[in-house]
Design an enzyme around this catalytic site. Sequence first.
Site, PDB file in Angstrom:
ATOM      1  N   ASP A  60       0.826  -1.209   0.000  1.00  0.00           N
ATOM      2  CA  ASP A  60       0.000   0.000   0.000  1.00  0.00           C
ATOM      3  C   ASP A  60       0.858   1.257   0.000  1.00  0.00           C
ATOM      4  O   ASP A  60       0.349   2.374  -0.108  1.00  0.00           O
ATOM      5  CB  ASP A  60      -0.992   0.007   1.156  1.00  0.00           C
ATOM      6  CG  ASP A  60      -0.343  -0.129   2.531  1.00  0.00           C
ATOM      7  OD1 ASP A  60       0.904  -0.126   2.613  1.00  0.00           O
ATOM      8  OD2 ASP A  60      -1.088  -0.249   3.519  1.00  0.00           O
ATOM      9  N   SER A  61       2.186   1.079   0.059  1.00  0.00           N
ATOM     10  CA  SER A  61       3.102   2.209  -0.117  1.00  0.00           C
ATOM     11  C   SER A  61       2.950   2.815  -1.505  1.00  0.00           C
ATOM     12  O   SER A  61       3.434   3.928  -1.757  1.00  0.00           O
ATOM     13  CB  SER A  61       4.554   1.764   0.096  1.00  0.00           C
ATOM     14  OG  SER A  61       4.840   0.581  -0.634  1.00  0.00           O
ATOM     15  N   ASP A  99      -1.248  -5.926  -0.069  1.00  0.00           N
ATOM     16  CA  ASP A  99      -1.757  -5.319   1.160  1.00  0.00           C
ATOM     17  C   ASP A  99      -3.259  -5.087   1.041  1.00  0.00           C
ATOM     18  O   ASP A  99      -3.738  -4.620  -0.002  1.00  0.00           O
ATOM     19  CB  ASP A  99      -1.091  -3.959   1.410  1.00  0.00           C
ATOM     20  CG  ASP A  99       0.180  -4.067   2.224  1.00  0.00           C
ATOM     21  OD1 ASP A  99       0.199  -4.856   3.179  1.00  0.00           O
ATOM     22  OD2 ASP A  99       1.151  -3.362   1.900  1.00  0.00           O
ATOM     23  N   LYS A 129      -1.908  -9.350   2.835  1.00  0.00           N
ATOM     24  CA  LYS A 129      -1.221  -8.915   4.057  1.00  0.00           C
ATOM     25  C   LYS A 129      -2.101  -7.946   4.828  1.00  0.00           C
ATOM     26  O   LYS A 129      -2.659  -7.013   4.245  1.00  0.00           O
ATOM     27  CB  LYS A 129       0.128  -8.262   3.733  1.00  0.00           C
ATOM     28  CG  LYS A 129       0.916  -7.874   4.992  1.00  0.00           C
ATOM     29  CD  LYS A 129       2.360  -7.545   4.670  1.00  0.00           C
ATOM     30  CE  LYS A 129       2.511  -6.169   4.065  1.00  0.00           C
ATOM     31  NZ  LYS A 129       2.158  -5.089   5.023  1.00  0.00           N
ATOM     32  N   GLU A 131      -2.283  -5.544   8.475  1.00  0.00           N
ATOM     33  CA  GLU A 131      -1.602  -4.973   9.625  1.00  0.00           C
ATOM     34  C   GLU A 131      -2.498  -5.102  10.863  1.00  0.00           C
ATOM     35  O   GLU A 131      -3.709  -4.872  10.781  1.00  0.00           O
ATOM     36  CB  GLU A 131      -1.296  -3.495   9.395  1.00  0.00           C
ATOM     37  CG  GLU A 131      -0.317  -3.228   8.264  1.00  0.00           C
ATOM     38  CD  GLU A 131      -0.023  -1.740   8.101  1.00  0.00           C
ATOM     39  OE1 GLU A 131      -0.420  -0.956   8.991  1.00  0.00           O
ATOM     40  OE2 GLU A 131       0.592  -1.367   7.087  1.00  0.00           O
ATOM     41  N   GLU A 198       8.045  -5.016  11.485  1.00  0.00           N
ATOM     42  CA  GLU A 198       8.602  -3.746  11.033  1.00  0.00           C
ATOM     43  C   GLU A 198       9.075  -2.864  12.179  1.00  0.00           C
ATOM     44  O   GLU A 198       8.361  -2.676  13.176  1.00  0.00           O
ATOM     45  CB  GLU A 198       7.576  -2.970  10.196  1.00  0.00           C
ATOM     46  CG  GLU A 198       8.111  -1.640   9.688  1.00  0.00           C
ATOM     47  CD  GLU A 198       7.251  -0.991   8.630  1.00  0.00           C
ATOM     48  OE1 GLU A 198       7.624   0.116   8.165  1.00  0.00           O
ATOM     49  OE2 GLU A 198       6.211  -1.562   8.252  1.00  0.00           O
TER      50      GLU A 198
END
Length: 295
Positions: A60-61, A99, A129, A131, A198
Amino acid sequence: MSVRPRVDQETPAGRKKVTIQSLQAQRRDKIPITMLTAYDYPTGLACSSNVKLDMTLVGDSLAQVCLGHTSTTHLTLQEMIHHARAVSRGTTHPLLVADMPFGTYHVSPASATENAIRLIQEGRVDALKLEGGSEILPVVRQLTRIGIPVMAHVGLMPQRHIAMSGYRVQGRSAEAAQRVLDDALALEEAGAFSIVIEAVPKELGSYVTQRLKIPTIGIGAGPGTSGQVLVWDDVMGTWPGHKAKFVRRFGDVARERELGVEEYTMGVREGSFPGDAESYTMDSEEWKKFLAGGK
């Protein structure tokens, strides 16, 4: 019914499609796992061109490095699907992970499942993925229950950078380190096949890895994890923003890009481009006929 892949979809010689099982084997044999982000067809192809690259992450960066947003929280599901589909077209052997954007898995397990199915089907990725810690366990259990592989993400969670008062290292106190460990263990139990860790102290990254039975992928978690992941633009040196401590620039693509633009504009301004080598010609007799009949 099953068919063999097209020639342009075959994996490079000597490398079969990476699977969850093969990643577990790498962890067991202590072969470091490599993961790199990709955001479009060209970067997907680039990741697939090297047999030593194990996983490609549509991170998602892309909200920042591709779309110009200031935060990953601005990325929509439709935007992620669009980019994931492009990366998938260039992907061969790497396991392709995407993501889940902020807000797409937080309302309820039911809505998270609907969004996850869309990303798998329309984005054509292999795994997702997410978070989070204990608060996303019901979602992880639901997704893995229906056969969607989940990679978890603990430590610094960029989607929560505002709540965390910035991109700060996590787990520096004994209490905070325990929370990271507890979340990782709980996510493993819920069915995650791997966990990204991270921005935590290297001691904690190594310890969590030792406690888990699934591969860990570090980004700013030291050398003791099962593997590493970095953002494409950080690796290639094209991101003009802040360089995190854990980033190493392995290429200087920005310099080559700027040089290419400079050489092109100079070539046009000076009249050296296009030259004979870049121009088409017409048969001289045909040209004479054209001139004779011209108005």
